[in-house]
Design an enzyme around this catalytic site. Structure first.
Site, PDB file in Angstrom:
ATOM      1  N   GLU A  35      17.861  25.885 -35.446  1.00 43.87           N
ATOM      2  CA  GLU A  35      16.698  25.009 -35.617  1.00 43.87           C
ATOM      3  C   GLU A  35      15.473  25.899 -35.806  1.00 43.87           C
ATOM      4  O   GLU A  35      15.177  26.747 -34.966  1.00 43.87           O
ATOM      5  CB  GLU A  35      16.527  24.119 -34.388  1.00 43.87           C
ATOM      6  N   ASP A  46       5.556  20.231 -27.613  1.00 45.02           N
ATOM      7  CA  ASP A  46       6.037  21.548 -27.217  1.00 45.02           C
ATOM      8  C   ASP A  46       5.288  22.076 -26.001  1.00 45.02           C
ATOM      9  O   ASP A  46       4.079  21.919 -25.882  1.00 45.02           O
ATOM     10  CB  ASP A  46       5.879  22.537 -28.371  1.00 45.02           C
ATOM     11  N   TYR A 160      18.890  13.445 -31.061  1.00 48.31           N
ATOM     12  CA  TYR A 160      18.387  14.506 -30.187  1.00 48.31           C
ATOM     13  C   TYR A 160      17.884  13.849 -28.898  1.00 48.31           C
ATOM     14  O   TYR A 160      16.906  13.113 -28.905  1.00 48.31           O
ATOM     15  CB  TYR A 160      17.253  15.233 -30.907  1.00 48.31           C
TER      16      TYR A 160
END
Length: 249
Positions: A35, A46, A160
Site C-alpha cells: 500500500e 493518519d 478495510y
C-alpha cells in the site's frame, strides 16, 4: 485480492522517490500487497507517524504524478500487487477519470480513497471498474451492519477494517472492538476483509488471521523506521516485515 495476506504501507516520496522504490523492493519479499500512500497536507485519518512522513515528502517536493512513475518503475522488477492510498482532493483536482487512468497505466491494482464515502462513490467506482482498478472502502468499529453492506457493495478488492476509532498508529495490543468488527464483517461481507490500524507485531498478525481476517495491514510500524533511519532504513524494514510475516503461519 487477499488470502492470508500481509499488506504493508509506506508513504511515497519519504525520504525520496528513489528510496520509495528501494523500500518497495524490500517489502515485496515478504508482503502480498504493498500500500503506497500519496502525501497529503491534511491527512486527517493518519496518526503522527504518517502525518510527519507526509510532511517530509511534501517538503522534498513530491508531487502526485511522481507516484505513477514509482509504480511504473516497480513494475519493471515485480508483479506484487500495489494499492494506492489517497484522499479525495488530489483525485478531484486531477480529475477522477484521469487519475484512475494514469494509475492503471502505471500498474496500480487497487485504490483506497480514505475520505470518499461508499454511498457517494458511484462515479468513482464506475471509472475504476472501467480501468480495472479494484476499489477498497473502510469500515470502523462503530460502522453499522447496514453500512457494512453498502461498503461491501462498493468494494471490489477488499473491505478495510480499522481496529479502533481515531487515527492510525501503533498499539500495544489489538482491542476486542477489532475482533467484534471482524466477526460481523465476515458474516456480512462478500469481499475479503483486511484489518489495519495499530498492527505492529507478529502476534497481532497471527491473532487476526486466526480470528478470520483475510489480510492484515501494517503501516506506522514501518513508516517509523523510515523516520528513524531515513535512506538507510532498508535493512530495518526487511527485519521488521520478515518478523511480521511469521504471523501468517
Amino acid at each position: 485480492m487477499l488470502d492470508r495476506s500481509l499488506v504493508t504501507f509506506i508513504t511515497a516520496g519519504d525520504p525520496s522517490p528513489k528510496k520509495t522504490l528501494d523500500f518497495m523492493l524490500v517489502l515485496e519479499r515478504y508482503s502480498d500487497v504493498i500500500e503506497l500512500g500519496i502525501p497529503f497536507s491534511d491527512p486527517v485519518a493518519d496518526g503522527s507517524v504518517i502525518q510527519k512522513a507526509n510532511v517530509r515528502a511534501l517538503k522534498n517536493g513530491f508531487r502526485v504524478r511522481s507516484v505513477f512513475e514509482i509504480v511504473r518503475e516497480f513494475r519493471e522488477h515485480s508483479e506484487r500487487r500495489v494499492v494506492l492510498m489517497t484522499y479525495y482532493n488530489p483525485v478531484f483536482r486531477m480529475g477522477v477519470e484521469k487519475f484512475v487512468r494514469l494509475s492503471a497505466e502505471a500498474g496500480v491494482d487497487g485504490m483506497i480513497v480514505v475520505d470518499l464515502p461508499a454511498d457517494s462513490s458511484e462515479e468513482y467506482v464506475r471509472i475504476c471498474k472501467k480501468h480495472g482498478i479494484r476499489t477498497i472502502f473502510i469500515a470502523s468499529p462503530n460502522t453499522t451492519d447496514e453500512r457494512l453492506r453498502v461498503i461491501d457493495n462498493a468494494s471490489t478488492g477488499f473491505v478495510y477494517l480499522t481496529s479502533d476509532y481515531g487515527t492510525t498508529g501503533r498499539r500495544d495490543k489489538i482491542g476486542e472492538k477489532a475482533f467484534d468488527l471482524l466477526r460481523r464483517a465476515k458474516n456480512i461481507c462478500r469481499n475479503p476483509v483486511g484489518v489495519g490500524f495499530g498492527v505492529s507485531k507478529a502476534e497481532h498478525v497471527r491473532s487476526l488471521i486466526d480470528a478470520g481476517a483475510d489480510g492484515v495491514i501494517v503501516g506506522s510500524a514501518i513508516v517509523e523506521l523510515v523516520e528513524k533511519h531515513g535512506k538507510d532504513a532498508d535493512g530495518y524494514i526487511e527485519e521488521r516485515v520478515r518478523e511480521l510475516a511469521k504471523g501468517l503461519g
